[in-house]
Design an enzyme around this catalytic site. Sequence first.
Site, PDB file in Angstrom:
ATOM      1  CG  ASP A   1       2.380  -9.484  -4.405  1.00 56.55           C
ATOM      2  OD1 ASP A   1       1.238  -9.015  -4.207  1.00 56.55           O
ATOM      3  OD2 ASP A   1       3.407  -8.782  -4.343  1.00 56.55           O
TER       4      ASP A   1
ATOM      5  CG  ASP B   1       2.362  -7.623  -0.402  1.00 53.10           C
ATOM      6  OD1 ASP B   1       3.345  -8.228  -0.849  1.00 53.10           O
ATOM      7  OD2 ASP B   1       1.633  -6.897  -1.103  1.00 53.10           O
TER       8      ASP B   1
ATOM      9  CG  ASP C   1       6.777  -8.942  -1.517  1.00 48.75           C
ATOM     10  OD1 ASP C   1       7.522  -9.851  -1.933  1.00 48.75           O
ATOM     11  OD2 ASP C   1       6.343  -8.034  -2.240  1.00 48.75           O
TER      12      ASP C   1
END
Length: 521
Positions: free
Chosen positions: A327, A329, A431
Amino acid sequence: MVPLKRRKLVPSHAGNTGTNLSGEKVPAKFPQVVLFLLERKMGASRRAFLSQLGRKKGFQVEEMLSKSVTHLISENNSGAEVRAWLDSQDQKPAHLLDISWYTESMREGHPVEILDRHKLQDQRINEAEVEVFSVPSYACQRRTTLDNHNTTLTDALSLLAENAELSDEEGRGVAFRRAAAVLKALPKPVTSMSQLRGLPCLGEHSLRVVKDILENGASSEAESTKQSGRYNALKALTGIFGVGAKTADRWIREGIRSLQQLQDSGQTLNRAQQAGLEHYDDINQPVTKAEADAIGEIVERAVVSVLPGAQMSLIGGFRRGKLTGHDVDFLITHPEEGREVGLMPKVVARLESQGFLLYQKTTRNSYLESNDGPARPASNIDRFERCFSIFKLAKEEKRGATQPETLTENGVQILQTKPARHKPWRAVRVDLVVSPISQFAFALLGWTGSKLFERELRRWAGHEKAMSLSSHALYDNKQISESDVGGGDICTSWFGVHPTVREERLTRLLSPYRRTKRSPI
Protein backbone atom coordinates in the site's frame (compact mmCIF):
# COMPACT_ATOMS: atom_id res chain seq x y z
CA MET A 1 46.02 -43.70 9.34
CA VAL A 2 43.20 -46.19 9.14
CA PRO A 3 41.78 -46.24 5.60
CA LEU A 4 38.07 -45.81 5.08
CA LYS A 5 36.04 -48.90 4.38
CA ARG A 6 36.52 -50.02 0.78
CA ARG A 7 33.33 -49.80 -1.24
CA LYS A 8 32.70 -52.10 -4.17
CA LEU A 9 32.84 -50.23 -7.46
CA VAL A 10 30.06 -51.00 -9.89
CA PRO A 11 28.64 -48.99 -12.75
CA SER A 12 25.55 -47.13 -11.70
CA HIS A 13 22.79 -45.81 -13.91
CA ALA A 14 20.40 -44.95 -11.10
CA GLY A 15 21.85 -41.48 -10.86
CA ASN A 16 20.93 -40.56 -14.42
CA THR A 17 17.41 -39.81 -13.25
CA GLY A 18 15.78 -38.24 -10.21
CA THR A 19 12.34 -38.67 -8.76
CA ASN A 20 9.63 -36.08 -8.30
CA LEU A 21 7.14 -35.83 -5.44
CA SER A 22 5.00 -38.52 -7.09
CA GLY A 23 7.90 -40.96 -7.24
CA GLU A 24 8.19 -40.72 -11.04
CA LYS A 25 11.65 -40.71 -12.60
CA VAL A 26 12.66 -37.43 -14.22
CA PRO A 27 15.84 -36.49 -16.16
CA ALA A 28 18.59 -34.76 -14.19
CA LYS A 29 18.70 -30.98 -14.68
CA PHE A 30 22.51 -30.83 -14.44
CA PRO A 31 23.91 -33.84 -16.33
CA GLN A 32 27.44 -32.40 -16.25
CA VAL A 33 27.45 -32.64 -12.44
CA VAL A 34 27.46 -36.18 -10.99
CA LEU A 35 27.52 -36.38 -7.18
CA PHE A 36 28.59 -39.05 -4.73
CA LEU A 37 27.97 -38.64 -0.99
CA LEU A 38 30.53 -40.33 1.25
CA GLU A 39 28.76 -42.26 4.00
CA ARG A 40 31.58 -42.26 6.59
CA LYS A 41 30.79 -39.90 9.51
CA MET A 42 27.61 -38.89 7.67
CA GLY A 43 25.61 -42.00 8.47
CA ALA A 44 23.48 -44.17 6.22
CA SER A 45 20.12 -42.57 7.04
CA ARG A 46 21.34 -39.00 6.61
CA ARG A 47 23.11 -39.95 3.37
CA ALA A 48 19.91 -41.52 2.05
CA PHE A 49 17.88 -38.43 2.97
CA LEU A 50 20.35 -36.00 1.37
CA SER A 51 20.60 -38.15 -1.76
CA GLN A 52 16.82 -38.18 -2.13
CA LEU A 53 16.68 -34.42 -1.57
CA GLY A 54 19.31 -33.87 -4.27
CA ARG A 55 17.41 -35.96 -6.81
CA LYS A 56 14.19 -34.09 -6.09
CA LYS A 57 16.09 -30.89 -6.82
CA GLY A 58 17.17 -32.30 -10.19
CA PHE A 59 20.73 -33.35 -9.28
CA GLN A 60 22.32 -36.61 -10.44
CA VAL A 61 23.38 -38.48 -7.28
CA GLU A 62 25.17 -41.82 -7.62
CA GLU A 63 24.76 -44.53 -5.02
CA MET A 64 28.28 -45.87 -5.65
CA LEU A 65 31.54 -44.33 -6.69
CA SER A 66 32.10 -44.65 -10.44
CA LYS A 67 34.06 -43.09 -13.25
CA SER A 68 31.18 -40.74 -14.01
CA VAL A 69 31.31 -39.06 -10.56
CA THR A 70 32.59 -35.48 -10.80
CA HIS A 71 31.91 -34.21 -7.24
CA LEU A 72 32.57 -36.21 -4.07
CA ILE A 73 30.74 -34.77 -1.04
CA SER A 74 32.05 -35.42 2.47
CA GLU A 75 30.97 -34.40 5.96
CA ASN A 76 33.31 -34.14 8.96
CA ASN A 77 36.22 -35.72 7.05
CA SER A 78 39.48 -33.96 6.25
CA GLY A 79 40.92 -33.83 2.78
CA ALA A 80 43.77 -36.11 3.87
CA GLU A 81 41.32 -38.76 5.09
CA VAL A 82 39.32 -38.75 1.87
CA ARG A 83 42.42 -38.79 -0.34
CA ALA A 84 43.83 -41.71 1.65
CA TRP A 85 40.67 -43.63 0.89
CA LEU A 86 40.72 -42.65 -2.78
CA ASP A 87 44.32 -43.90 -3.07
CA SER A 88 42.91 -47.39 -2.63
CA GLN A 89 40.30 -46.83 -5.32
CA ASP A 90 40.55 -46.65 -9.05
CA GLN A 91 38.51 -43.47 -9.29
CA LYS A 92 39.47 -39.91 -8.37
CA PRO A 93 36.67 -37.33 -8.83
CA ALA A 94 37.67 -33.90 -10.00
CA HIS A 95 36.23 -32.13 -6.93
CA LEU A 96 36.46 -33.13 -3.26
CA LEU A 97 33.93 -30.94 -1.50
CA ASP A 98 32.60 -30.29 1.96
CA ILE A 99 28.88 -30.80 2.71
CA SER A 100 28.47 -27.00 2.79
CA TRP A 101 28.71 -26.85 -1.01
CA TYR A 102 25.95 -29.46 -1.28
CA THR A 103 23.56 -27.71 1.14
CA GLU A 104 24.14 -24.34 -0.54
CA SER A 105 23.43 -25.93 -3.92
CA MET A 106 20.24 -27.45 -2.54
CA ARG A 107 19.21 -24.08 -1.20
CA GLU A 108 19.84 -22.29 -4.50
CA GLY A 109 18.39 -25.08 -6.63
CA HIS A 110 21.49 -25.36 -8.85
CA PRO A 111 25.22 -26.16 -8.44
CA VAL A 112 26.82 -23.09 -6.85
CA GLU A 113 30.30 -21.84 -7.66
CA ILE A 114 33.01 -23.84 -5.91
CA LEU A 115 34.90 -21.55 -3.54
CA ASP A 116 37.98 -22.28 -1.43
CA ARG A 117 35.83 -22.74 1.65
CA HIS A 118 33.94 -25.55 -0.11
CA LYS A 119 37.07 -27.60 -0.81
CA LEU A 120 38.11 -30.27 1.67
CA GLN A 121 40.95 -29.06 3.86
CA ASP A 122 43.83 -31.21 4.99
CA GLN A 123 42.98 -30.27 8.55
CA ARG A 124 39.47 -29.61 9.77
CA ILE A 125 38.79 -26.02 10.76
CA ASN A 126 38.73 -25.51 14.49
CA GLU A 127 35.22 -24.47 15.53
CA ALA A 128 36.82 -21.90 17.82
CA GLU A 129 38.29 -20.19 14.73
CA VAL A 130 34.94 -19.79 12.96
CA GLU A 131 33.87 -16.16 12.72
CA VAL A 132 31.10 -15.59 15.26
CA PHE A 133 28.67 -12.78 14.48
CA SER A 134 27.68 -10.14 17.01
CA VAL A 135 24.71 -7.77 16.87
CA PRO A 136 22.94 -5.50 19.41
CA SER A 137 19.92 -6.91 21.24
CA TYR A 138 17.34 -4.38 20.00
CA ALA A 139 16.45 -4.10 16.32
CA CYS A 140 16.44 -0.29 16.62
CA GLN A 141 20.15 -0.39 17.54
CA ARG A 142 21.13 -2.30 14.40
CA ARG A 143 21.78 -0.90 10.95
CA THR A 144 18.92 -1.83 8.64
CA THR A 145 19.96 -2.94 5.17
CA LEU A 146 18.13 -3.88 2.00
CA ASP A 147 21.04 -6.24 1.15
CA ASN A 148 20.02 -9.47 2.90
CA HIS A 149 22.76 -12.14 2.84
CA ASN A 150 20.55 -14.83 4.39
CA THR A 151 17.37 -14.70 2.32
CA THR A 152 16.66 -18.42 2.51
CA LEU A 153 16.83 -18.40 6.30
CA THR A 154 14.80 -15.22 6.77
CA ASP A 155 12.17 -16.21 4.21
CA ALA A 156 11.48 -19.43 6.10
CA LEU A 157 11.27 -17.64 9.46
CA SER A 158 9.04 -14.91 7.98
CA LEU A 159 6.72 -17.56 6.57
CA LEU A 160 6.42 -19.21 9.99
CA ALA A 161 5.86 -15.78 11.57
CA GLU A 162 3.06 -15.02 9.11
CA ASN A 163 1.46 -18.39 9.82
CA ALA A 164 1.61 -17.73 13.57
CA GLU A 165 0.08 -14.26 13.14
CA LEU A 166 -2.72 -15.61 10.97
CA SER A 167 -3.38 -18.22 13.67
CA ASP A 168 -3.66 -15.46 16.32
CA GLU A 169 -0.39 -16.54 17.99
CA GLU A 170 1.19 -13.11 18.27
CA GLY A 171 3.94 -14.18 20.66
CA ARG A 172 5.30 -16.84 18.31
CA GLY A 173 4.98 -14.46 15.39
CA VAL A 174 7.04 -11.78 17.15
CA ALA A 175 9.70 -14.36 18.11
CA PHE A 176 10.13 -15.45 14.49
CA ARG A 177 10.16 -11.82 13.28
CA ARG A 178 12.91 -10.93 15.76
CA ALA A 179 14.98 -13.94 14.73
CA ALA A 180 14.60 -13.04 11.04
CA ALA A 181 15.59 -9.42 11.77
CA VAL A 182 18.81 -10.58 13.45
CA LEU A 183 19.77 -12.73 10.46
CA LYS A 184 18.98 -9.89 8.04
CA ALA A 185 21.44 -7.68 9.89
CA LEU A 186 24.39 -10.09 9.53
CA PRO A 187 27.16 -8.89 7.19
CA LYS A 188 27.78 -12.34 5.63
CA PRO A 189 25.87 -15.55 4.87
CA VAL A 190 25.52 -18.01 7.74
CA THR A 191 27.36 -21.25 6.94
CA SER A 192 27.66 -22.81 10.39
CA MET A 193 25.52 -22.93 13.51
CA SER A 194 28.60 -22.03 15.53
CA GLN A 195 28.53 -18.55 13.96
CA LEU A 196 25.26 -17.85 15.78
CA ARG A 197 26.58 -18.46 19.28
CA GLY A 198 25.51 -15.68 21.63
CA LEU A 199 23.26 -13.87 19.14
CA PRO A 200 20.11 -12.36 20.69
CA CYS A 201 16.51 -13.23 19.76
CA LEU A 202 17.36 -16.68 18.38
CA GLY A 203 15.23 -19.10 20.38
CA GLU A 204 15.35 -22.88 20.22
CA HIS A 205 12.59 -23.09 17.63
CA SER A 206 14.21 -20.55 15.30
CA LEU A 207 17.60 -22.27 15.67
CA ARG A 208 16.02 -25.61 14.72
CA VAL A 209 14.68 -24.03 11.54
CA VAL A 210 18.08 -22.52 10.70
CA LYS A 211 19.87 -25.81 11.36
CA ASP A 212 17.42 -27.70 9.15
CA ILE A 213 18.09 -25.31 6.27
CA LEU A 214 21.86 -25.34 6.67
CA GLU A 215 21.95 -29.13 6.73
CA ASN A 216 19.23 -29.99 4.22
CA GLY A 217 18.84 -26.90 2.06
CA ALA A 218 15.25 -26.27 3.16
CA SER A 219 13.10 -26.13 6.29
CA SER A 220 10.74 -29.08 6.55
CA GLU A 221 8.43 -27.03 8.80
CA ALA A 222 8.29 -24.12 6.34
CA GLU A 223 7.67 -26.48 3.42
CA SER A 224 4.90 -28.20 5.37
CA THR A 225 3.32 -24.83 6.15
CA LYS A 226 3.31 -23.92 2.45
CA GLN A 227 1.33 -27.09 1.78
CA SER A 228 -1.14 -26.45 4.62
CA GLY A 229 -4.69 -25.95 3.43
CA ARG A 230 -5.52 -23.82 6.47
CA TYR A 231 -2.55 -21.51 5.89
CA ASN A 232 -3.44 -21.04 2.23
CA ALA A 233 -7.09 -20.40 3.10
CA LEU A 234 -6.17 -17.82 5.76
CA LYS A 235 -3.76 -16.11 3.39
CA ALA A 236 -6.37 -15.95 0.64
CA LEU A 237 -9.18 -14.63 2.84
CA THR A 238 -7.08 -12.09 4.73
CA GLY A 239 -5.95 -10.79 1.33
CA ILE A 240 -9.39 -9.19 1.16
CA PHE A 241 -9.21 -5.55 2.26
CA GLY A 242 -11.10 -5.23 5.56
CA VAL A 243 -10.76 -8.91 6.56
CA GLY A 244 -8.59 -9.78 9.56
CA ALA A 245 -7.35 -13.11 10.89
CA LYS A 246 -10.28 -13.57 13.28
CA THR A 247 -12.90 -13.01 10.58
CA ALA A 248 -11.06 -15.36 8.21
CA ASP A 249 -10.81 -18.01 10.95
CA ARG A 250 -14.57 -17.78 11.58
CA TRP A 251 -15.29 -18.20 7.88
CA ILE A 252 -12.98 -21.23 7.69
CA ARG A 253 -14.80 -22.83 10.63
CA GLU A 254 -18.00 -22.29 8.66
CA GLY A 255 -16.52 -24.13 5.69
CA ILE A 256 -15.43 -21.13 3.60
CA ARG A 257 -11.88 -21.60 2.32
CA SER A 258 -11.77 -19.68 -0.98
CA LEU A 259 -13.09 -16.49 -2.54
CA GLN A 260 -15.53 -18.41 -4.67
CA GLN A 261 -16.97 -20.16 -1.61
CA LEU A 262 -17.25 -16.79 0.12
CA GLN A 263 -19.15 -15.32 -2.80
CA ASP A 264 -21.47 -18.34 -2.91
CA SER A 265 -22.05 -18.41 0.86
CA GLY A 266 -24.21 -15.30 1.04
CA GLN A 267 -22.13 -13.87 3.90
CA THR A 268 -23.01 -10.27 4.82
CA LEU A 269 -19.96 -8.11 4.08
CA ASN A 270 -19.35 -4.57 5.25
CA ARG A 271 -18.43 -1.78 2.81
CA ALA A 272 -14.70 -2.30 3.18
CA GLN A 273 -14.94 -6.05 2.57
CA GLN A 274 -17.22 -5.56 -0.43
CA ALA A 275 -14.72 -3.13 -1.96
CA GLY A 276 -11.82 -5.44 -1.06
CA LEU A 277 -13.47 -8.40 -2.75
CA GLU A 278 -14.34 -6.38 -5.84
CA HIS A 279 -10.77 -5.10 -6.26
CA TYR A 280 -8.96 -8.19 -4.92
CA ASP A 281 -6.79 -8.69 -8.02
CA ASP A 282 -5.40 -5.15 -7.99
CA ILE A 283 -4.95 -4.84 -4.24
CA ASN A 284 -2.91 -8.05 -4.07
CA GLN A 285 -0.49 -6.86 -6.75
CA PRO A 286 2.64 -5.09 -5.47
CA VAL A 287 2.64 -1.30 -5.73
CA THR A 288 5.74 0.14 -7.36
CA LYS A 289 7.65 3.25 -6.28
CA ALA A 290 6.64 4.93 -9.54
CA GLU A 291 2.96 4.29 -8.78
CA ALA A 292 3.43 5.62 -5.23
CA ASP A 293 5.00 8.80 -6.60
CA ALA A 294 2.15 9.23 -9.10
CA ILE A 295 -0.43 8.92 -6.32
CA GLY A 296 1.61 11.33 -4.20
CA GLU A 297 1.42 14.02 -6.87
CA ILE A 298 -2.37 13.70 -7.08
CA VAL A 299 -2.87 13.76 -3.30
CA GLU A 300 -0.47 16.65 -2.78
CA ARG A 301 -2.32 18.79 -5.36
CA ALA A 302 -5.58 18.09 -3.52
CA VAL A 303 -4.03 18.92 -0.13
CA VAL A 304 -2.46 22.20 -1.25
CA SER A 305 -5.63 23.25 -3.07
CA VAL A 306 -7.70 23.10 0.13
CA LEU A 307 -4.95 24.27 2.53
CA PRO A 308 -2.10 26.28 0.98
CA GLY A 309 1.20 25.74 2.76
CA ALA A 310 0.34 22.22 3.94
CA GLN A 311 3.16 19.68 3.79
CA MET A 312 3.01 16.00 2.83
CA SER A 313 5.54 13.17 3.24
CA LEU A 314 5.64 9.67 1.77
CA ILE A 315 5.97 7.25 4.69
CA GLY A 316 5.98 3.48 5.25
CA GLY A 317 8.22 1.06 3.39
CA PHE A 318 8.86 3.40 0.48
CA ARG A 319 10.45 5.92 2.84
CA ARG A 320 12.72 3.10 4.08
CA GLY A 321 13.96 2.59 0.52
CA LYS A 322 11.80 -0.33 -0.60
CA LEU A 323 10.97 -0.47 -4.31
CA THR A 324 7.58 -2.16 -3.90
CA GLY A 325 4.92 -2.36 -1.20
CA HIS A 326 1.38 -3.53 -0.51
CA ASP A 327 0.00 0.00 0.00
CA VAL A 328 0.98 3.68 -0.01
CA ASP A 329 0.98 5.90 3.11
CA PHE A 330 1.16 9.71 3.34
CA LEU A 331 1.58 11.95 6.39
CA ILE A 332 0.11 15.48 6.13
CA THR A 333 0.69 18.49 8.40
CA HIS A 334 0.86 22.29 8.36
CA PRO A 335 3.70 24.46 9.76
CA GLU A 336 1.17 26.45 11.79
CA GLU A 337 -0.25 24.46 14.71
CA GLY A 338 -4.00 24.01 14.45
CA ARG A 339 -4.34 24.80 10.75
CA GLU A 340 -4.54 21.06 10.04
CA VAL A 341 -7.84 20.72 11.94
CA GLY A 342 -10.65 19.86 9.53
CA LEU A 343 -8.23 19.22 6.66
CA MET A 344 -8.95 15.52 6.09
CA PRO A 345 -12.67 15.82 5.15
CA LYS A 346 -11.83 18.55 2.65
CA VAL A 347 -9.05 16.49 1.04
CA VAL A 348 -11.25 13.39 0.85
CA ALA A 349 -14.12 15.39 -0.66
CA ARG A 350 -11.73 16.87 -3.22
CA LEU A 351 -10.38 13.47 -4.26
CA GLU A 352 -13.89 11.98 -4.42
CA SER A 353 -15.12 14.82 -6.64
CA GLN A 354 -12.23 14.08 -8.99
CA GLY A 355 -13.14 10.38 -9.12
CA PHE A 356 -9.99 9.06 -7.45
CA LEU A 357 -11.54 7.20 -4.50
CA LEU A 358 -13.23 3.82 -4.97
CA TYR A 359 -13.68 3.47 -1.20
CA GLN A 360 -12.81 5.57 1.84
CA LYS A 361 -13.34 5.55 5.59
CA THR A 362 -12.18 8.45 7.76
CA THR A 363 -11.56 8.30 11.52
CA ARG A 364 -11.19 11.37 13.73
CA ASN A 365 -8.23 12.41 15.88
CA SER A 366 -8.87 11.16 19.42
CA TYR A 367 -5.52 12.07 21.01
CA LEU A 368 -6.70 15.05 23.08
CA GLU A 369 -10.28 16.12 22.52
CA SER A 370 -11.57 19.24 24.22
CA ASN A 371 -14.88 17.75 25.33
CA ASP A 372 -14.20 14.19 26.47
CA GLY A 373 -10.50 14.35 27.31
CA PRO A 374 -7.87 11.81 26.21
CA ALA A 375 -9.49 8.85 24.50
CA ARG A 376 -8.31 5.25 24.65
CA PRO A 377 -6.89 4.22 21.28
CA ALA A 378 -8.67 1.62 19.19
CA SER A 379 -5.25 0.02 18.70
CA ASN A 380 -1.72 0.57 19.91
CA ILE A 381 -0.69 2.41 16.72
CA ASP A 382 -1.82 6.01 17.28
CA ARG A 383 -4.90 8.25 17.43
CA PHE A 384 -4.35 10.54 14.46
CA GLU A 385 -7.09 11.50 12.05
CA ARG A 386 -6.72 9.20 9.07
CA CYS A 387 -8.40 7.94 5.93
CA PHE A 388 -8.21 4.34 4.79
CA SER A 389 -8.96 4.29 1.07
CA ILE A 390 -8.82 2.38 -2.18
CA PHE A 391 -7.41 4.72 -4.80
CA LYS A 392 -8.19 4.64 -8.52
CA LEU A 393 -4.89 5.10 -10.36
CA ALA A 394 -4.73 5.44 -14.14
CA LYS A 395 -2.36 2.93 -15.72
CA GLU A 396 0.54 3.95 -17.86
CA GLU A 397 0.27 2.72 -21.44
CA LYS A 398 3.03 0.16 -20.96
CA ARG A 399 1.16 -1.37 -18.02
CA GLY A 400 -2.28 -1.19 -19.58
CA ALA A 401 -1.78 -4.13 -21.94
CA THR A 402 -1.17 -6.69 -19.24
CA GLN A 403 -3.77 -8.29 -17.03
CA PRO A 404 -3.34 -9.58 -13.47
CA GLU A 405 -2.62 -13.29 -13.34
CA THR A 406 -4.61 -15.66 -11.21
CA LEU A 407 -2.81 -16.13 -7.90
CA THR A 408 -2.15 -19.70 -6.83
CA GLU A 409 -0.63 -21.36 -3.80
CA ASN A 410 0.86 -24.81 -4.48
CA GLY A 411 -1.28 -25.20 -7.56
CA VAL A 412 -4.50 -24.29 -5.76
CA GLN A 413 -6.37 -21.23 -7.02
CA ILE A 414 -6.79 -18.64 -4.28
CA LEU A 415 -7.95 -15.73 -6.42
CA GLN A 416 -11.21 -15.71 -8.35
CA THR A 417 -10.45 -13.48 -11.31
CA LYS A 418 -12.89 -12.00 -13.77
CA PRO A 419 -12.50 -12.58 -17.51
CA ALA A 420 -9.48 -10.69 -18.81
CA ARG A 421 -10.34 -7.30 -20.22
CA HIS A 422 -8.54 -4.03 -20.79
CA LYS A 423 -8.87 -1.72 -17.82
CA PRO A 424 -7.18 1.69 -17.98
CA TRP A 425 -6.78 1.94 -14.19
CA ARG A 426 -5.89 -0.16 -11.16
CA ALA A 427 -6.97 -0.05 -7.51
CA VAL A 428 -4.32 0.76 -4.88
CA ARG A 429 -4.61 0.88 -1.10
CA VAL A 430 -3.78 4.38 0.18
CA ASP A 431 -3.71 5.60 3.80
CA LEU A 432 -3.73 9.33 4.62
CA VAL A 433 -2.71 10.54 8.09
CA VAL A 434 -2.97 14.10 9.44
CA SER A 435 -0.70 15.22 12.30
CA PRO A 436 -0.25 18.52 14.16
CA ILE A 437 3.19 20.01 13.53
CA SER A 438 4.09 19.59 17.25
CA GLN A 439 3.73 15.80 16.85
CA PHE A 440 4.96 15.53 13.27
CA ALA A 441 8.46 14.20 14.09
CA PHE A 442 7.02 11.39 16.21
CA ALA A 443 4.36 10.57 13.62
CA LEU A 444 6.99 10.47 10.87
CA LEU A 445 9.11 8.09 12.94
CA GLY A 446 6.16 5.92 13.94
CA TRP A 447 4.74 5.59 10.44
CA THR A 448 8.06 4.91 8.73
CA GLY A 449 8.28 1.42 10.28
CA SER A 450 8.92 -1.38 10.04
CA LYS A 451 6.42 -2.75 12.56
CA LEU A 452 9.13 -4.73 14.33
CA PHE A 453 11.50 -1.75 14.37
CA GLU A 454 8.83 0.42 16.00
CA ARG A 455 8.04 -2.29 18.56
CA GLU A 456 11.73 -2.66 19.42
CA LEU A 457 12.26 1.12 19.57
CA ARG A 458 9.44 1.51 22.09
CA ARG A 459 10.65 -1.50 24.05
CA TRP A 460 14.16 -0.03 24.18
CA ALA A 461 12.81 3.36 25.30
CA GLY A 462 10.81 1.76 28.10
CA HIS A 463 13.34 -0.81 29.32
CA GLU A 464 16.61 1.05 28.85
CA LYS A 465 15.61 4.73 29.18
CA ALA A 466 12.50 4.59 31.40
CA MET A 467 10.63 6.59 28.78
CA SER A 468 7.36 6.08 26.90
CA LEU A 469 7.51 6.60 23.13
CA SER A 470 4.46 6.80 20.89
CA SER A 471 3.66 8.27 17.50
CA HIS A 472 2.58 11.43 19.35
CA ALA A 473 5.39 12.19 21.81
CA LEU A 474 8.16 10.88 24.04
CA TYR A 475 7.58 11.07 27.79
CA ASP A 476 10.03 10.71 30.67
CA ASN A 477 8.36 8.29 33.07
CA LYS A 478 10.49 9.47 36.00
CA GLN A 479 9.39 13.08 35.58
CA ILE A 480 5.79 11.99 35.09
CA SER A 481 5.95 10.21 38.46
CA GLU A 482 7.06 13.48 40.06
CA SER A 483 4.12 15.32 38.52
CA ASP A 484 1.76 12.74 39.99
CA VAL A 485 2.73 13.85 43.51
CA GLY A 486 2.39 17.57 43.01
CA GLY A 487 4.84 18.60 40.30
CA GLY A 488 4.04 20.93 37.47
CA ASP A 489 3.21 20.18 33.84
CA ILE A 490 6.25 18.15 32.80
CA CYS A 491 6.56 16.54 29.40
CA THR A 492 9.99 15.88 27.91
CA SER A 493 10.31 14.99 24.23
CA TRP A 494 12.92 14.49 21.53
CA PHE A 495 13.44 16.43 18.28
CA GLY A 496 13.09 19.76 20.11
CA VAL A 497 9.31 19.37 20.43
CA HIS A 498 7.84 20.11 23.88
CA PRO A 499 4.05 19.50 24.06
CA THR A 500 2.50 21.31 27.05
CA VAL A 501 -0.49 19.65 28.67
CA ARG A 502 -2.34 20.31 31.92
CA GLU A 503 -1.23 17.97 34.72
CA GLU A 504 -4.49 16.10 35.17
CA ARG A 505 -4.94 15.50 31.45
CA LEU A 506 -1.33 14.35 31.09
CA THR A 507 -1.78 11.97 34.03
CA ARG A 508 -4.88 10.45 32.44
CA LEU A 509 -3.18 10.20 29.06
CA LEU A 510 -0.11 8.37 30.35
CA SER A 511 -1.85 6.08 32.83
CA PRO A 512 -1.80 3.07 30.46
CA TYR A 513 1.94 3.63 29.84
CA ARG A 514 2.78 3.69 33.56
CA ARG A 515 0.97 0.43 34.17
CA THR A 516 2.85 -1.37 31.43
CA LYS A 517 6.16 0.46 31.29
CA ARG A 518 8.07 -2.68 32.34
CA SER A 519 6.52 -4.70 29.50
CA PRO A 520 7.35 -4.50 25.78
CA ILE A 521 5.45 -1.65 24.17
